[in-house]
Write a protein that holds these residues in place. Sequence first.
Motif, PDB file in Angstrom:
ATOM      1  N   ARG A 195       0.619  -1.232   0.103  1.00 10.00           N
ATOM      2  CA  ARG A 195      -0.127   0.018   0.073  1.00 10.00           C
ATOM      3  C   ARG A 195       0.712   1.321  -0.115  1.00 10.00           C
ATOM      4  NH1 ARG A 195      -4.225  -0.375   4.523  1.00 10.00           N
ATOM      5  NH2 ARG A 195      -5.083  -2.125   2.879  1.00 10.00           N
ATOM      6  N   ASN A 196       2.009   1.101   0.540  1.00 12.05           N
ATOM      7  CA  ASN A 196       2.867   2.336   0.846  1.00 12.05           C
ATOM      8  C   ASN A 196       3.269   2.922  -0.589  1.00 12.05           C
ATOM      9  OD1 ASN A 196       2.573   2.463   3.492  1.00 12.05           O
ATOM     10  ND2 ASN A 196       4.335   1.364   3.908  1.00 12.05           N
ATOM     11  N   PRO A 197       4.102   1.993  -1.433  1.00 11.43           N
ATOM     12  CA  PRO A 197       4.479   2.495  -2.693  1.00 11.43           C
ATOM     13  C   PRO A 197       3.162   2.833  -3.655  1.00 11.43           C
ATOM     14  CG  PRO A 197       4.836   0.147  -2.694  1.00 11.43           C
ATOM     15  CD  PRO A 197       4.446   0.726  -1.319  1.00 11.43           C
ATOM     16  N   LEU A 198       2.040   2.217  -3.409  1.00 13.25           N
ATOM     17  CA  LEU A 198       1.116   2.436  -4.327  1.00 13.25           C
ATOM     18  C   LEU A 198       0.378   3.909  -3.862  1.00 13.25           C
ATOM     19  CD1 LEU A 198      -1.108  -0.748  -4.588  1.00 13.25           C
ATOM     20  CD2 LEU A 198       0.490   0.268  -6.488  1.00 13.25           C
TER      21      LEU A 198
ATOM     22  N   ASP B  75      10.361   8.434 -12.700  1.00 13.83           N
ATOM     23  CA  ASP B  75      11.339   7.669 -11.802  1.00 13.83           C
ATOM     24  C   ASP B  75      11.168   7.206 -10.511  1.00 13.83           C
ATOM     25  OD1 ASP B  75      12.597   8.068 -14.288  1.00 13.83           O
ATOM     26  OD2 ASP B  75      14.242   9.520 -13.665  1.00 13.83           O
ATOM     27  N   ILE B  76      10.616   7.939  -9.782  1.00 19.09           N
ATOM     28  CA  ILE B  76      10.509   7.490  -8.180  1.00 19.09           C
ATOM     29  C   ILE B  76       9.351   6.349  -8.361  1.00 19.09           C
ATOM     30  CG2 ILE B  76       9.555   8.195  -6.007  1.00 19.09           C
ATOM     31  CD1 ILE B  76      11.101  10.971  -6.420  1.00 19.09           C
ATOM     32  N   SER B  77       8.103   6.669  -9.123  1.00 24.83           N
ATOM     33  CA  SER B  77       7.096   5.806  -9.238  1.00 24.83           C
ATOM     34  C   SER B  77       7.588   4.374  -9.760  1.00 24.83           C
ATOM     35  CB  SER B  77       6.108   6.239 -10.005  1.00 24.83           C
ATOM     36  OG  SER B  77       5.701   7.675  -9.593  1.00 24.83           O
ATOM     37  N   MET B  78       8.387   4.598 -10.782  1.00 20.78           N
ATOM     38  CA  MET B  78       8.806   3.281 -11.516  1.00 20.78           C
ATOM     39  C   MET B  78       9.735   2.477 -10.485  1.00 20.78           C
ATOM     40  SD  MET B  78       7.514   3.147 -14.253  1.00 20.78           S
ATOM     41  CE  MET B  78       8.651   1.619 -15.028  1.00 20.78           C
ATOM     42  N   GLU B  79      10.535   3.182  -9.598  1.00 21.83           N
ATOM     43  CA  GLU B  79      11.222   2.352  -8.756  1.00 21.83           C
ATOM     44  C   GLU B  79      10.295   1.749  -7.602  1.00 21.83           C
ATOM     45  OE1 GLU B  79      13.968   5.455  -6.919  1.00 21.83           O
ATOM     46  OE2 GLU B  79      15.294   5.541  -8.719  1.00 21.83           O
TER      47      GLU B  79
ATOM     48  N   ALA C 253       8.908  -6.935  -7.097  1.00 22.52           N
ATOM     49  CA  ALA C 253      10.149  -7.838  -6.509  1.00 22.52           C
ATOM     50  C   ALA C 253       9.583  -8.587  -5.146  1.00 22.52           C
ATOM     51  CB  ALA C 253      11.297  -7.175  -6.261  1.00 22.52           C
ATOM     52  N   ILE C 254       8.960  -7.731  -4.356  1.00 25.07           N
ATOM     53  CA  ILE C 254       8.216  -8.448  -3.343  1.00 25.07           C
ATOM     54  C   ILE C 254       7.238  -9.364  -3.453  1.00 25.07           C
ATOM     55  CG2 ILE C 254       7.031  -7.790  -0.997  1.00 25.07           C
ATOM     56  CD1 ILE C 254       8.645  -5.318  -1.025  1.00 25.07           C
ATOM     57  N   LEU C 255       5.997  -9.084  -4.480  1.00 24.06           N
ATOM     58  CA  LEU C 255       5.334 -10.001  -4.646  1.00 24.06           C
ATOM     59  C   LEU C 255       5.788 -11.277  -5.595  1.00 24.06           C
ATOM     60  CD1 LEU C 255       2.441  -7.450  -5.912  1.00 24.06           C
ATOM     61  CD2 LEU C 255       2.630  -8.606  -3.987  1.00 24.06           C
ATOM     62  N   SER C 256       6.785 -10.991  -6.087  1.00 25.15           N
ATOM     63  CA  SER C 256       7.284 -12.310  -7.078  1.00 25.15           C
ATOM     64  C   SER C 256       7.925 -13.098  -5.810  1.00 25.15           C
ATOM     65  CB  SER C 256       8.374 -11.640  -7.913  1.00 25.15           C
ATOM     66  OG  SER C 256       8.108 -10.898  -9.184  1.00 25.15           O
TER      67      SER C 256
ATOM     68  N   ILE D 283       7.320   0.931  -7.870  1.00 21.89           N
ATOM     69  CA  ILE D 283       6.578  -0.203  -8.557  1.00 21.89           C
ATOM     70  C   ILE D 283       7.401  -1.333  -8.806  1.00 21.89           C
ATOM     71  CG2 ILE D 283       5.545  -1.081 -10.765  1.00 21.89           C
ATOM     72  CD1 ILE D 283       4.278   1.927 -11.074  1.00 21.89           C
ATOM     73  N   ALA D 284       8.594  -1.470  -9.081  1.00 24.99           N
ATOM     74  CA  ALA D 284       9.736  -2.375  -9.066  1.00 24.99           C
ATOM     75  C   ALA D 284       9.793  -3.016  -7.973  1.00 24.99           C
ATOM     76  CB  ALA D 284      10.936  -1.815  -9.619  1.00 24.99           C
ATOM     77  N   ARG D 285       9.831  -2.034  -6.868  1.00 17.31           N
ATOM     78  CA  ARG D 285      10.268  -2.633  -5.388  1.00 17.31           C
ATOM     79  C   ARG D 285       9.064  -3.663  -5.207  1.00 17.31           C
ATOM     80  NH1 ARG D 285       9.594  -1.238   0.212  1.00 17.31           N
ATOM     81  NH2 ARG D 285       8.559   0.763  -0.733  1.00 17.31           N
ATOM     82  N   THR D 286       7.563  -3.100  -5.318  1.00 20.24           N
ATOM     83  CA  THR D 286       6.536  -3.755  -5.127  1.00 20.24           C
ATOM     84  C   THR D 286       6.444  -5.280  -6.055  1.00 20.24           C
ATOM     85  OG1 THR D 286       5.406  -2.079  -4.797  1.00 20.24           O
ATOM     86  CG2 THR D 286       4.013  -3.650  -5.209  1.00 20.24           C
TER      87      THR D 286
END
Length: 407
Positions: free
Chosen positions: A200-203, A228-232, A239-242, A234-237
């Motif tokens: 929820r935090n990155p979203l 760029d910040i948004s893409m980072e 990775a966690i979900l994967s 999303i990428a972190r999210t």
Amino acid sequence: MLIPYVAFNIFYLSSNQADLRRFVTVISVLCLFLSMSMHSTIDDGIYLDGRYVLMYFGLVFGGIPTGFILLLEFMVFRFSLGGSGLLSALISTSLTFPLSIYSSHLYHKIKNKAIITVTTGILCCFIPTCVLISIYPTAVKENFLIKIVFVAVQNGVGIWLLTSLFAKSISDREMSFRYAQTEKIEAVSQVAASLVHEVRNPLTAVKGFLKLIYEAPLPREKVMQYIDISMEEIARTEAILSDYLSLSKPLSQNVEKFDLSSHLQSVVEVLMPFANMNNVVLKMEIHVNGVWINANGDKVKQALLNLIKNALEACTPNEDGLVTTKLTVQNGEAILIVSDNGVGMTKEAVERLGSIYYSTKSNGTGLGLTFSYQVIHDLEGTVKVNSVLGVGTSFIITIPLNSDIND
């Protein structure tokens, strides 16, 4: 007669791919041969062995084909021995074998299996004795006490003991693997609850940046910075979900070469939200990269999840809870240390860790830790536990490296 039980516990108890019928057939044939080779005798040609016990055992756990294989083996072996007791042996077997077939059928039909087992044991003790008394009264009279004791213990108690112990081992094996999967689902469910907060935090951040871009005209550099910040985030999210999805999928049976350090990192990433939700600091120290081992990746990940999650839960009562995972390599072995400053354990509790159904948690089954111990032992690894009540606990795990890659 107890070799089937012992062999099953040594070689097959921790394997969920064992072909039970094939194992029972092979081990029964071997044990019948050994039993008839090492027979006792009360008179010339009258041999006492464990044939009735092993035939009943083979019929119950191996089925009718196994029973007839054992019957054929007995007939060939007994005819080769010959002697005056051949007639009584054939008569006794012709009476007890159909009885054993019927009893094995009832064994799988009725709930109270102990009654069938004990009744069969008594009849397999009574029938051969009556046959011997009828045909060789003198030989039996001269050795009456040893005959009664020998047959009662070997046939009666032997059937009950071997069947009961083997049935319990099968039940424990099935329940262990069934509950290991249940523990996996429960652990992943708890982690999922914490992941909701973490995702929820990155979203929220992405949503805020998109709203800023949408509502007001901004310089292109600022827009690109927000994107760029948004893409980072999303990428972190992702990775966690994967990592979470790799843990939640069913356990596979494939053994492969994989990097223990990367697996440890992914497990720690998945558990970080769980640690944050419980106000516990989770630290990771990896002093070497590329720690390659031969193992089932899914099982190792689940074992790591169980160990680290247990450490986090042990720290929840503390205001300054801390769990540290440290991975090093020494003398051709990967050494993983999972330490916490939680509630700790007594010496008696430490000694019982890994035992099936034993747990230090009030609502735990202990099967998660049992599963983890099995995974480590299957890799020819070791687990050492140091714990002080009220101070904390350290799990020291050693696993042999894949020398072909690490060298």
